[in-house]
Motif scaffolding. Structure first.
Motif, PDB file in Angstrom:
ATOM      1  N   THR A  28       0.677  -1.133  -0.026  1.00  0.00           N
ATOM      2  CA  THR A  28      -0.016   0.002   0.030  1.00  0.00           C
ATOM      3  C   THR A  28       0.775   1.406   0.035  1.00  0.00           C
ATOM      4  O   THR A  28       0.580   2.230  -0.820  1.00  0.00           O
ATOM      5  CB  THR A  28      -1.191   0.134   1.180  1.00  0.00           C
ATOM      6  N   GLY A  29       2.096   1.325   0.749  1.00  0.00           N
ATOM      7  CA  GLY A  29       2.801   2.382   0.856  1.00  0.00           C
ATOM      8  C   GLY A  29       3.517   2.689  -0.647  1.00  0.00           C
ATOM      9  O   GLY A  29       3.461   3.843  -0.998  1.00  0.00           O
ATOM     10  N   SER A  32       0.930   3.940  -3.093  1.00  0.00           N
ATOM     11  CA  SER A  32       0.578   5.324  -2.606  1.00  0.00           C
ATOM     12  C   SER A  32       1.771   6.200  -3.135  1.00  0.00           C
ATOM     13  O   SER A  32       1.247   7.460  -3.652  1.00  0.00           O
ATOM     14  CB  SER A  32       0.382   5.491  -0.957  1.00  0.00           C
ATOM     15  N   THR A  33       2.876   5.882  -2.899  1.00  0.00           N
ATOM     16  CA  THR A  33       4.194   6.721  -3.267  1.00  0.00           C
ATOM     17  C   THR A  33       4.124   6.791  -4.899  1.00  0.00           C
ATOM     18  O   THR A  33       4.454   7.890  -5.431  1.00  0.00           O
ATOM     19  CB  THR A  33       5.574   6.052  -2.869  1.00  0.00           C
ATOM     20  N   HIS A  35       1.424   6.650  -6.891  1.00  0.00           N
ATOM     21  CA  HIS A  35       0.279   7.707  -7.140  1.00  0.00           C
ATOM     22  C   HIS A  35       0.746   9.126  -6.902  1.00  0.00           C
ATOM     23  O   HIS A  35       0.557   9.848  -7.619  1.00  0.00           O
ATOM     24  CB  HIS A  35      -0.774   7.032  -6.358  1.00  0.00           C
ATOM     25  N   LEU A  36       1.375   9.355  -5.755  1.00  0.00           N
ATOM     26  CA  LEU A  36       1.783  10.825  -5.102  1.00  0.00           C
ATOM     27  C   LEU A  36       2.838  11.268  -6.278  1.00  0.00           C
ATOM     28  O   LEU A  36       2.749  12.463  -6.762  1.00  0.00           O
ATOM     29  CB  LEU A  36       2.169  10.647  -3.785  1.00  0.00           C
TER      30      LEU A  36
END
Length: 86
Positions: A28-29, A32-33, A35-36
């Motif tokens: 998930t991290g 998320s990274t 996507h960011l």
């Protein structure tokens, strides 16, 4: 809405494999990274392009400013009505 599908011997849940080598938190991290980073690159490119185009056309910059302001007011009004109604 959550989707579950099988991929080989792994059961995936919205792109995260429960029995993978990485923990769900690590997966998930990483997602998320990624996507960011993608969002930051796109927004930076749009900002640079907008500055380049609009700095040479002041009248277009004024139109864009008025349209974006009106859209923000409309979105705010919609959210307020939705909040009061719901």
């Amino acid at each position: 809405m959550k989707s579950t599908s099988s991929f080989g011997s792994y059961t995936t849940h919205e792109g995260v494999a429960a029995r993978a080598r990485w923990t769900v938190a690590a997966q998930t991290g990483l997602l998320s990274t990624m996507h960011l980073t993608a969002c930051a690159v796109v927004h930076l490119a749009v900002g640079v392009l907008a500055r380049t185009v609009l700095s040479t056309r002041p009248s277009a910059a004024g139109v864009v400013t008025r349209i974006s302001g009106a859209m923000m007011i409309a979105i705010g009004a919609f959210l307020l009505v939705e909040r009061l109604a719901g």
